[in-house]
Scaffold this motif. Structure first.
Motif, PDB file in Angstrom:
ATOM      1  N   GLU A 136       0.824  -1.205   0.000  1.00  0.00           N
ATOM      2  CA  GLU A 136       0.000   0.000   0.000  1.00  0.00           C
ATOM      3  C   GLU A 136       0.865   1.264   0.000  1.00  0.00           C
ATOM      4  O   GLU A 136       0.357   2.364  -0.214  1.00  0.00           O
ATOM      5  CB  GLU A 136      -0.943  -0.006   1.212  1.00  0.00           C
ATOM      6  CG  GLU A 136      -2.056  -1.037   1.024  1.00  0.00           C
ATOM      7  CD  GLU A 136      -2.867  -1.278   2.280  1.00  0.00           C
ATOM      8  OE1 GLU A 136      -3.117  -0.303   3.013  1.00  0.00           O
ATOM      9  OE2 GLU A 136      -3.225  -2.447   2.515  1.00  0.00           O
ATOM     10  N   ARG A 137       2.129   1.105   0.269  1.00  0.00           N
ATOM     11  CA  ARG A 137       3.025   2.262   0.293  1.00  0.00           C
ATOM     12  C   ARG A 137       3.925   2.328  -0.942  1.00  0.00           C
ATOM     13  O   ARG A 137       4.864   3.133  -0.990  1.00  0.00           O
ATOM     14  CB  ARG A 137       3.889   2.227   1.553  1.00  0.00           C
ATOM     15  CG  ARG A 137       3.075   2.464   2.809  1.00  0.00           C
ATOM     16  CD  ARG A 137       3.899   2.216   4.067  1.00  0.00           C
ATOM     17  NE  ARG A 137       3.066   2.293   5.249  1.00  0.00           N
ATOM     18  CZ  ARG A 137       3.028   3.333   6.092  1.00  0.00           C
ATOM     19  NH1 ARG A 137       3.819   4.368   5.888  1.00  0.00           N
ATOM     20  NH2 ARG A 137       2.227   3.330   7.127  1.00  0.00           N
ATOM     21  N   GLU A 138       3.669   1.457  -1.912  1.00  0.00           N
ATOM     22  CA  GLU A 138       4.465   1.446  -3.135  1.00  0.00           C
ATOM     23  C   GLU A 138       4.526   2.843  -3.763  1.00  0.00           C
ATOM     24  O   GLU A 138       3.535   3.579  -3.776  1.00  0.00           O
ATOM     25  CB  GLU A 138       3.809   0.479  -4.128  1.00  0.00           C
ATOM     26  CG  GLU A 138       4.491   0.401  -5.473  1.00  0.00           C
ATOM     27  CD  GLU A 138       3.737  -0.545  -6.417  1.00  0.00           C
ATOM     28  OE1 GLU A 138       2.692  -1.099  -5.997  1.00  0.00           O
ATOM     29  OE2 GLU A 138       4.183  -0.707  -7.556  1.00  0.00           O
ATOM     30  N   LEU A 139       5.677   3.216  -4.276  1.00  0.00           N
ATOM     31  CA  LEU A 139       5.792   4.501  -4.971  1.00  0.00           C
ATOM     32  C   LEU A 139       6.750   4.383  -6.138  1.00  0.00           C
ATOM     33  O   LEU A 139       7.561   3.461  -6.203  1.00  0.00           O
ATOM     34  CB  LEU A 139       6.257   5.594  -4.010  1.00  0.00           C
ATOM     35  CG  LEU A 139       7.602   5.447  -3.290  1.00  0.00           C
ATOM     36  CD1 LEU A 139       8.773   5.832  -4.182  1.00  0.00           C
ATOM     37  CD2 LEU A 139       7.601   6.327  -2.044  1.00  0.00           C
ATOM     38  N   TYR A 551      12.981   7.378   0.854  1.00  0.00           N
ATOM     39  CA  TYR A 551      12.782   6.734   2.169  1.00  0.00           C
ATOM     40  C   TYR A 551      11.859   7.564   3.051  1.00  0.00           C
ATOM     41  O   TYR A 551      11.205   7.030   3.936  1.00  0.00           O
ATOM     42  CB  TYR A 551      14.142   6.525   2.850  1.00  0.00           C
ATOM     43  CG  TYR A 551      14.908   7.820   3.001  1.00  0.00           C
ATOM     44  CD1 TYR A 551      15.729   8.288   1.974  1.00  0.00           C
ATOM     45  CD2 TYR A 551      14.770   8.609   4.145  1.00  0.00           C
ATOM     46  CE1 TYR A 551      16.392   9.488   2.080  1.00  0.00           C
ATOM     47  CE2 TYR A 551      15.427   9.811   4.258  1.00  0.00           C
ATOM     48  CZ  TYR A 551      16.237  10.248   3.212  1.00  0.00           C
ATOM     49  OH  TYR A 551      16.872  11.461   3.331  1.00  0.00           O
ATOM     50  N   LEU A 552      11.818   8.886   2.808  1.00  0.00           N
ATOM     51  CA  LEU A 552      10.931   9.744   3.609  1.00  0.00           C
ATOM     52  C   LEU A 552       9.475   9.573   3.189  1.00  0.00           C
ATOM     53  O   LEU A 552       8.567   9.563   4.013  1.00  0.00           O
ATOM     54  CB  LEU A 552      11.317  11.216   3.435  1.00  0.00           C
ATOM     55  CG  LEU A 552      12.571  11.673   4.143  1.00  0.00           C
ATOM     56  CD1 LEU A 552      12.917  13.092   3.709  1.00  0.00           C
ATOM     57  CD2 LEU A 552      12.385  11.596   5.648  1.00  0.00           C
ATOM     58  N   ASP A 556       4.819   8.304   4.588  1.00  0.00           N
ATOM     59  CA  ASP A 556       3.531   8.986   4.406  1.00  0.00           C
ATOM     60  C   ASP A 556       3.281   9.155   2.900  1.00  0.00           C
ATOM     61  O   ASP A 556       3.239  10.273   2.394  1.00  0.00           O
ATOM     62  CB  ASP A 556       3.622  10.363   5.100  1.00  0.00           C
ATOM     63  CG  ASP A 556       2.264  11.040   5.193  1.00  0.00           C
ATOM     64  OD1 ASP A 556       1.232  10.356   5.007  1.00  0.00           O
ATOM     65  OD2 ASP A 556       2.245  12.256   5.460  1.00  0.00           O
ATOM     66  N   PRO A 557       3.120   8.023   2.191  1.00  0.00           N
ATOM     67  CA  PRO A 557       3.222   8.051   0.732  1.00  0.00           C
ATOM     68  C   PRO A 557       2.079   8.753  -0.002  1.00  0.00           C
ATOM     69  O   PRO A 557       2.234   9.127  -1.152  1.00  0.00           O
ATOM     70  CB  PRO A 557       3.262   6.566   0.353  1.00  0.00           C
ATOM     71  CG  PRO A 557       2.620   5.864   1.485  1.00  0.00           C
ATOM     72  CD  PRO A 557       2.905   6.665   2.711  1.00  0.00           C
ATOM     73  N   GLU A 569       6.921  11.407  10.166  1.00  0.00           N
ATOM     74  CA  GLU A 569       8.374  11.480  10.021  1.00  0.00           C
ATOM     75  C   GLU A 569       9.052  11.198  11.362  1.00  0.00           C
ATOM     76  O   GLU A 569       9.998  10.409  11.438  1.00  0.00           O
ATOM     77  CB  GLU A 569       8.772  12.861   9.484  1.00  0.00           C
ATOM     78  CG  GLU A 569      10.221  12.983   9.075  1.00  0.00           C
ATOM     79  CD  GLU A 569      11.162  13.255  10.222  1.00  0.00           C
ATOM     80  OE1 GLU A 569      12.309  12.813  10.143  1.00  0.00           O
ATOM     81  OE2 GLU A 569      10.756  13.895  11.220  1.00  0.00           O
ATOM     82  N   ARG A 570       8.546  11.840  12.420  1.00  0.00           N
ATOM     83  CA  ARG A 570       9.165  11.649  13.729  1.00  0.00           C
ATOM     84  C   ARG A 570       9.016  10.217  14.216  1.00  0.00           C
ATOM     85  O   ARG A 570       9.894   9.683  14.880  1.00  0.00           O
ATOM     86  CB  ARG A 570       8.560  12.610  14.759  1.00  0.00           C
ATOM     87  CG  ARG A 570       9.137  14.009  14.692  1.00  0.00           C
ATOM     88  CD  ARG A 570       8.798  14.808  15.944  1.00  0.00           C
ATOM     89  NE  ARG A 570       7.357  14.885  16.165  1.00  0.00           N
ATOM     90  CZ  ARG A 570       6.569  15.799  15.591  1.00  0.00           C
ATOM     91  NH1 ARG A 570       7.081  16.719  14.800  1.00  0.00           N
ATOM     92  NH2 ARG A 570       5.276  15.799  15.824  1.00  0.00           N
TER      93      ARG A 570
END
Length: 853
Positions: A136-139, A551-552, A556-557, A569-570
């Motif tokens: 679900e975070r694929e980019l 990687y960032l 939160d893609p 991020e934190r």
RNA sequence: GCGCGAGUGGCGGAAUCGGCAGACGCACAGGACUUAAAAUCCUGGGUCAGCGAUGGCGUGCGGGUUCAAUUCCCGCCUCGCGCACCA
């Protein structure tokens, strides 16, 4: 009816314990549906961010080298989840890049199409291996929703003065029709394709990475990286501390400023050297030398970088006729021109101290220039003496007594002379870096467009407002760059001879793109500042851009408002474990760290460094111990391997080959070996027809069996923590071999064992877990805990040595007192002691007895 | 040339706060099952000498420290990776 030859042909039908095709499909479908590998954004669990270097999706698909790193991180991710961590284990695509564009030039197929197909292949293969990514975070870096933030970061760099346009000599590759970064050139040829590269001045976007040189160096202390990688980064940054010293011209206005790390040898300077491109050359050159100097400069300009870098060659140079004044003693030093001095480092000029510098020494010998010793300890007429740490300064004092370095160690002389220079105003302490600013533009189509227009009225590059992002890469029909396509030469190298005059004017592909809606050139636009007609930047960003910060985005893609939500991020940063090839030891990692620090400075990220722990997987060689390549025909295809042996066996073999970081050859026999292991595990608890074996019992295990289990839990857990997967597997083999011997196999042993196996061979483990009567998924079980008391034996075998040589062994209870152990030992080796008293008895508790006679 | 890393059976490798070298796997050999094979299970093995019990020698080479060195120190050799006129 069976024919005779049926008996002769070996059947490849393996009598496998299980059907891997069926079983893998079943569990992959289950994972697909239930998504047990999702990373949770709101979790009270401790986080673990486990990242692979995302791949460029090439046309040839995954190879077994990729799989080594991916399997390693997958095992760690699965293990950490079972240990109670909220694990972020994502995957994406570094999909801008040259191969797809070159393919488009050749075939006319749009890079977007090629890229999509290749991504589909990679993804299918990854799923087939059972990698537990959170899809679900694929980019993809080519997605406008992604690269709008790449462009956004560029705008921030621009705002802070860290992105600028400069007319700089660049590495132009005519065959590729683009410039290349220094780092993309290997042995004077392009890293991609091996084409010739020449130097050419061009207007270029450059990123001011040098402004971060110090922090990039200093903060290497904060990370857990391989020593070799840290070393390479340090060398690349190349900080050296020394002094800048001004040598006034003797017969003209002005001064030659030099950089030196050895101001302690200032009294030993016997001549000066300027780089051929140095701006003061015309000023110092005397009329008589004009012709010779001009000829030398032209010859140097014609040389390619490769030629200039040839090391063994004789040093060349030419006297300018001019002189400069040594600021310490007022001596007139002849000024020479030589191409061993580089314009691009330091000030492009040096003071030459032949007695204590090998290059200056060689040059002085060639041109019969004086060699003056100022550090005692060597024989400077035979060779340059460069060992600073053993030597004493001599011949370095002024007659009036106002300055003397004599008798000092170089380490003391350096600050002393630097202070003197500063006081006199002729020099100061200085730091230089080998690191150069980062050439950031490419004349390519398949990359991120710059969010910049060039406005004649505003007379400068004008950034687009953030609201205009993303600036979408326009559609193109013609990908052919207008380039000179060189012929194949006899030597097999395509390219030019390295001279500039064969060049045409080259346009980047974007300069010719016609916007489809309005039928005019895409580059024609209006200035966002003054609204006058203006031109878009037609260069695109290099492939490194998208990989600098991906990687960032995984944290939160989908965020449409921000690059990454600060809370996300934190929570997720930094990356806890980063695994990828050592070919990225310098470039990708240095560029990422640079962008990360800029983002840190503007408050987008909360950590100074992005990647806490870094590991490079080793290269997988072919069965012939050679590097895998199509031409050698030794490439191992993961799909073939999985067809034959199954995903679990391939995963296990990838890890069993040897240490993760080592270079090691593939072996099909080895894959068969781990396949046998999996079959043995299967048969421990499953009958031929797939039911639970009657040898699986509920009875309590023996103490020995429990000890083996707990030793195995301990070993496997610790080995995964240390990424020593090969020895973890060896321990599981030991366990399996022992259990095979037993005909009663207690569940209390088998069930924890299946959990231990599950990160390595997840499909088989899921099925075994189900056969043992449990609901899925094994991936959501808790990792077994070992009892330290159960990992140690109550009986010990202690070796007995005479003079360090093994002469016997005794078996005793673990808590046996020293004197009993010693007495037993004496009895065992009595014939060696021959009744005499040993000179010395060494007893290492629970380890060894050694009699010295 | 400089920097970093590594050299262990036929092969991949294990063991380094100094303490039984060769775990585990591959290949090989022998045995069980089989009419036979495959698969499976069991057994063996660093090397040399010996029928054997045993013993000598063994972690790239040469030294050293130590009761004891694959492990630590010094000097070499070989291979891999990186940098390469960076003043």
């Amino acid at each position: 009816m069976l024919e005779f030859h049926d008996f002769l042909i070996p059947r490849r039908v393996m009598a496998k314990g299980y059907d891997h095709h069926e079983l893998e499909a079943k569990w992959q479908a289950y994972w697909e549906e239930h998504r047990p590998f999702r990373a949770m954004n709101d979790s009270s669990k401790p986080k673990f961010y486990c990242l692979d270097m995302f791949p460029y999706p090439s046309g040839s698909g995954l190879h077994v080298g990729h799989l080594e790193g991916y399997t390693a991180t997958d095992i760690v991710s699965r293990y950490k989840r079972m240990k109670g961590f909220n694990v972020l284990h994502p995957m994406g695509w570094d999909a801008f890049g040259l191969p797809a564009e070159q393919y488009a030039v050749k075939t006319g197929v749009h890079p977007a199409l090629t890229t999509a197909q290749n991504i589909a292949t990679f993804k299918r293969q990854m799923k087939r291996v059972g990698l537990s990514y959170d899809w679900e975070r694929e980019l993809s870096t080519t997605d406008p929703d992604y690269y709008r933030w790449t462009q956004w970061i560029f705008l921030q760099l621009y705002k802070r003065g860290l992105a600028y346009v400069a007319e700089v000599p660049v590495n132009w590759c005519p065959a590729l029709g683009t410039v290349l970064a220094n780092e993309e050139i290997v042995d004077g040829k392009s890293e991609v394709g091996g084409f010739d590269v020449i130097r050419k001045p061009m207007r270029q976007w450059v990123l001011k990475i040098t402004a971060y040189a110090d922090r990039l160096l200093e903060d290497l202390k904060l990370v857990e990286w391989p020593a070799s990688t840290l070393e390479m980064q340090k060398n690349w940054i190349g900080r050296s501390i020394g002094a800048e010293v001004d040598f006034a011209l003797a017969d003209a206005k002005g001064a030659i400023r030099v950089f030196t790390t050895r101001p302690d040898t200032l009294f030993g300077a016997t001549y000066m050297v300027l780089a051929p491109e140095h701006p003061l050359v015309d000023v110092v050159t005397g009329a008589a030398q004009k012709a010779a100097v001009t000829a030398y400069r032209e010859a140097a300009a014609r040389k390619s970088d490769l030629q200039r870098q040839e090391l063994d060659k004789e040093k060349t140079g030419v006297f300018t006729g001019g002189y400069a004044i040594n600021p310490v003693n007022g001596e007139r030093l002849p000024v020479w021109l030589a191409d061993y001095v580089l314009m691009s480092y330091g000030t492009g000029a040096i003071m030459a101290v032949p007695a204590h510098d090998e290059r200056d020494w060689a040059f002085a010998k060639t041109y019969q220039l004086p060699i003056r010793e100022v550090i005692q300890g060597g024989h400077v007429q035979e060779a340059a003496f460069v060992e600073t740490d053993r030597g004493t300064v001599v011949n370095s004092a002024l007659q009036d007594g106002s300055l003397s370095l004599n008798g000092m160690k170089p380490a003391e002389a350096i600050p002393a002379i630097t202070a003197w220079l500063e006081q006199k105003g002729t020099g100061k302490k200085a730091i230089n870096y080998k690191l150069r600013d980062w050439l950031f533009a490419r004349q390519r189509y398949w990359g991120e467009p710059f969010p910049i227009v060039h406005c004649p009225a505003c007379n400068s590059p004008v950034p687009l407002p953030e609201s205009a992002l993303p600036l979408v890469l326009p559609e193109a029909q013609d990908f052919k760059p207008k380039i000179f396509v060189p012929q194949q030469t006899e030597s097999g190298h395509r390219g030019t001879t390295g001279t500039v005059d064969v060049m045409e004017v080259f346009d980047a592909p974007l300069a010719r793109v016609v916007s489809q809606d309005v039928k005019r050139l895409w580059r024609e636009t209006t200035c966002p500042r003054c609204n006058q007609a203006a031109q878009r930047e037609t260069n695109t960003m290099p492939q490194w851009a998208g990989s600098c910060w991906y990687y960032l985005r995984f944290a939160d893609p989908k965020n449409a408002k921000q690059l990454v939500d600060p809370a996300m991020e934190r929570y997720w940063m930094p990356v806890d474990l980063y695994v990828g090839g050592s070919e990225h030891a310098v470039l990708h990692l240095l560029y990422s760290r640079f962008w990360h620090k800029v983002l840190y400075d503007i408050g987008v990220v909360s950590t100074p460094e992005p990647f806490k722990k870094l590991v490079h997987q080793g290269i997988v060689l072919g069965e012939d111990n050679q590097k895998m390549s199509k031409s050698r025909g030794n490439v191992v295809n993961p799909d073939d391997m999985m067809d034959q042996f199954g995903a679990d066996a391939v995963r296990l073999y990838e890890m069993f080959m040897g240490p993760l970081e080592a270079m090691k050859p593939w072996s099909s026999r080895g894959v068969e070996g781990v396949t046998r292991f999996l079959d043995r595990v299967w048969r421990l608890m499953v009958t031929e027809d797939g039911g639970l074996s009657s040898s699986v019992v509920t009875a309590a295990p023996s103490v020995e069996q429990q000890r083996l289990l707990h030793q195995t839990i301990k070993k496997v857990s610790e080995d995964i923590d240390e990424l020593r997967f090969n020895t973890a597997i060896a321990q599981m083999m030991v366990f399996t071999n022992e259990m095979t011997k037993a005909d009663q196999r207690p569940r209390a042993l088998l069930e924890p064992f299946v959990l231990l196996l599950s990160p390595f061979a997840p499909h088989v483990a899921e099925e075994l877990w189900a056969i043992l009567g449990h609901a899925p998924s094994v991936s959501q079980q808790t990792w077994p805990v070992y009892d330290p008391a159960l990992t140690v034996s109550d009986r010990l075998t202690i070796p007995v040595q005479i003079n360090g040589k093994l002469r016997g062994k005794i078996e005793v209870a673990a808590d046996t007192a020293r004197d009993v152990v010693e007495r037993t030992a004496r009895e065992t080796v009595a014939e060696w002691l021959q009744g005499s008293e040993p000179k010395k008895v060494i007893y290492v508790e629970k380890k060894l007895v050694n009699f010295v006679i």
